[in-house]
Scaffold this active site. Structure first.
Site, PDB file in Angstrom:
ATOM      1  N   TYR A  12       8.707   7.153  -0.089  1.00 33.36           N
ATOM      2  CA  TYR A  12       9.972   6.571  -0.381  1.00 33.36           C
ATOM      3  C   TYR A  12       9.565   5.746  -1.293  1.00 33.36           C
ATOM      4  O   TYR A  12       8.427   5.364  -1.473  1.00 33.36           O
ATOM      5  CB  TYR A  12      10.316   5.860   0.921  1.00 33.36           C
ATOM      6  CG  TYR A  12       9.120   4.660   1.202  1.00 33.36           C
ATOM      7  CD1 TYR A  12       7.484   5.018   1.636  1.00 33.36           C
ATOM      8  CD2 TYR A  12       9.608   3.823   1.962  1.00 33.36           C
ATOM      9  CE1 TYR A  12       7.005   4.230   2.300  1.00 33.36           C
ATOM     10  CE2 TYR A  12       8.897   2.450   1.751  1.00 33.36           C
ATOM     11  CZ  TYR A  12       7.305   2.811   2.125  1.00 33.36           C
ATOM     12  OH  TYR A  12       6.949   2.285   3.022  1.00 33.36           O
ATOM     13  N   LYS A  72       3.012   6.694  -1.470  1.00 32.20           N
ATOM     14  CA  LYS A  72       3.937   5.766  -0.480  1.00 32.20           C
ATOM     15  C   LYS A  72       4.650   6.816   0.149  1.00 32.20           C
ATOM     16  O   LYS A  72       6.176   7.340  -0.162  1.00 32.20           O
ATOM     17  CB  LYS A  72       4.620   5.469  -2.000  1.00 32.20           C
ATOM     18  CG  LYS A  72       5.259   3.592  -0.973  1.00 32.20           C
ATOM     19  CD  LYS A  72       5.878   2.383  -1.785  1.00 32.20           C
ATOM     20  CE  LYS A  72       7.056   1.678  -1.163  1.00 32.20           C
ATOM     21  NZ  LYS A  72       6.338   1.025  -0.239  1.00 32.20           N
ATOM     22  N   LEU A 123      -1.839   1.136  -1.655  1.00 35.26           N
ATOM     23  CA  LEU A 123      -1.211   1.539  -2.587  1.00 35.26           C
ATOM     24  C   LEU A 123      -0.075   0.098  -4.018  1.00 35.26           C
ATOM     25  O   LEU A 123      -0.731  -1.098  -3.719  1.00 35.26           O
ATOM     26  CB  LEU A 123       0.638   0.715  -1.622  1.00 35.26           C
ATOM     27  CG  LEU A 123       2.018   1.316  -2.485  1.00 35.26           C
ATOM     28  CD1 LEU A 123       1.974   2.505  -2.725  1.00 35.26           C
ATOM     29  CD2 LEU A 123       2.946   0.665  -2.102  1.00 35.26           C
TER      30      LEU A 123
HETATM   31  N1  PDD Z   1       5.914  -1.614   1.438  1.00 34.17           N
HETATM   32  N2  PDD Z   1       1.567  -2.130   0.571  1.00 34.17           N
HETATM   33  C1  PDD Z   1       1.761  -1.435   1.405  1.00 34.17           C
HETATM   34  C2  PDD Z   1       1.156  -0.936   2.535  1.00 34.17           C
HETATM   35  C3  PDD Z   1       3.663  -1.599   1.159  1.00 34.17           C
HETATM   36  O1  PDD Z   1       3.887  -0.981   2.152  1.00 34.17           O
HETATM   37  C4  PDD Z   1       3.641  -2.383   0.171  1.00 34.17           C
HETATM   38  C5  PDD Z   1       4.965  -2.548   0.667  1.00 34.17           C
HETATM   39  C6  PDD Z   1       3.038  -2.777  -0.824  1.00 34.17           C
HETATM   40  C7  PDD Z   1       3.610  -3.295  -1.817  1.00 34.17           C
HETATM   41  O2  PDD Z   1       4.787  -2.752  -2.675  1.00 34.17           O
HETATM   42  P1  PDD Z   1       5.998  -3.417  -3.345  1.00 34.17           P
HETATM   43  O3  PDD Z   1       4.871  -4.663  -4.342  1.00 34.17           O
HETATM   44  O4  PDD Z   1       5.315  -2.221  -4.875  1.00 34.17           O
HETATM   45  O5  PDD Z   1       6.327  -3.951  -2.386  1.00 34.17           O
HETATM   46  C8  PDD Z   1       1.708  -2.746  -0.251  1.00 34.17           C
HETATM   47  C9  PDD Z   1       7.441  -2.382   1.410  1.00 34.17           C
HETATM   48  C10 PDD Z   1       8.683  -3.347   0.949  1.00 34.17           C
HETATM   49  C11 PDD Z   1       8.197  -1.244   2.235  1.00 34.17           C
HETATM   50  O6  PDD Z   1       7.615  -0.281   3.348  1.00 34.17           O
HETATM   51  O7  PDD Z   1       9.474  -2.131   3.633  1.00 34.17           O
END
Ligand code: PDD
Length: 294
Positions: free
Chosen positions: A32, A150, A206
């Site tokens: 996702y 992801k 991530l």
């Molecule tokens: N999650 N680490 C994890 C485990 C995450 O799930 C997310 C973001 C991030 C930050 O990544 P980014 O800056 O690219 O959003 C780091 C999203 C927002 C979610 O699961 O809804």
């Protein structure tokens, strides 16, 4: 009325139907992305798409769309949902097979594509002078060894976040072998003596798009930044802690477990970064918030 997208059609959420044989449902076999949009303008779209392509490649799911098609789908979905400040959630699973089998279906089946939007709450960076911080707790990182993908397989993240919520906190900051990895749904930064630090990218975290932007902004504006390992002790003794994500942007953590971080208020380095962040967002998305209005 909100609209979602499923396999080629826009529809009301209650009309979206997916087979229980879908491998996303049976095995969490899917990828996702969450892409923020301000004023209907997608933010860091190319970066999100590059990460999506990488995640899909890592689990050998065919990318069903070209970048131009993804852009058109996101734009149309935003439009159907009134543009404004929304995050686009998009999910691709390996698809529905005839039978439940751990091995991939052969020949391959058509991937399932689902997209929806959610409103983005007004982020803390928009008002650096009045923002309040959040509480976080530390927990053992119980996740798998490929957190750089992801994947929709988020049960450990969900359990960790729930533990934080039950403790009256907004986020869990995760520790593996005594080192900070990331939050349950965010990346982590610490500040000590004016220097900002964040764990380096690896299979343990991530590679956050917001994390990368914060790193870029620090370099651009001469804020001292190191990408290096952070020990549990360094986290506890930090002057400031921030978490970053696409939906929350950059949020100051002012309470960790039962301790106060700094003086319990968002710190000066966060305020300075928040201003740069908002200016950048405003330039790219044509925003005009009270804080940034000339
Ligand atoms: N999650 N680490 C994890 C485990 C995450 O799930 C997310 C973001 C991030 C930050 O990544 P980014 O800056 O690219 O959003 C780091 C999203 C927002 C979610 O699961 O809804």
């Amino acid at each position: 009325m909100p609209q979602v997208y499923l396999n080629g059609r826009f529809m009301a959420p209650e009309d979206a139907q997916i087979s229980p044989m879908d491998r996303g449902f049976l095995f969490a076999d899917g990828i996702y992305e969450v892409i923020p949009a301000y004023n209907g303008v997608l933010f860091r779209f190319e970066e999100h798409l590059a990460r999506l392509e990488r995640s899909l490649a890592e689990v050998d799911i065919r990318n069903p769309h070209s970048p131009a098609q993804w852009l058109a789908l996101c734009d149309e979905l935003l439009h159907h949902n009134g543009d404004g400040n929304l995050s686009v959630y998009l999910q691709i699973t390996r698809g529905a097979a005839q039978k439940r089998d751990h091995a991939f279906p052969s020949p391959a089946v058509t991937p399932t594509v689902f997209m929806m939007t959610s409103p983005i709450a007004v982020p803390a960076v928009d008002s650096p002078d009045t923002a309040v911080g959040i509480k976080a707790i530390t927990l053992d990182d119980i996740r798998w060894a490929r957190c750089d993908i992801k994947s929709v397989s988020l049960l450990p993240n969900s359990l960790l976040r729930q533990q934080a919520v039950a403790a009256g906190a907004a986020e869990a900051i995760l520790l593996r072998d005594g080192f900070v990895t990331e939050g349950s749904a965010s990346n982590v930064f610490v500040v000590k003596g004016g220097t900002i630090a964040t764990p380096p990218k690896s299979h343990a975290i991530l590679g956050g798009i917001t994390r990368d932007l914060v790193v870029e902004l620090c370099h651009q504006h001469g804020l001292a930044l190191q990408e290096r390992e952070i020990t549990e002790m360094q986290l506890r003794q930090a002057d400031e802690i921030w978490i970053t994500s696409s939906t929350k942007e950059v949020v100051p953590v002012t309470h960790l477990n039962d301790a106060i971080i700094g003086n319990g208020q968002p710190g000066p380095q966060w305020k300075s970064l928040a201003r740069h962040y908002v200016q950048h967002k405003r330039r790219l998305c044509g925003l005009d918030t009270p804080e940034t209005r000339d």
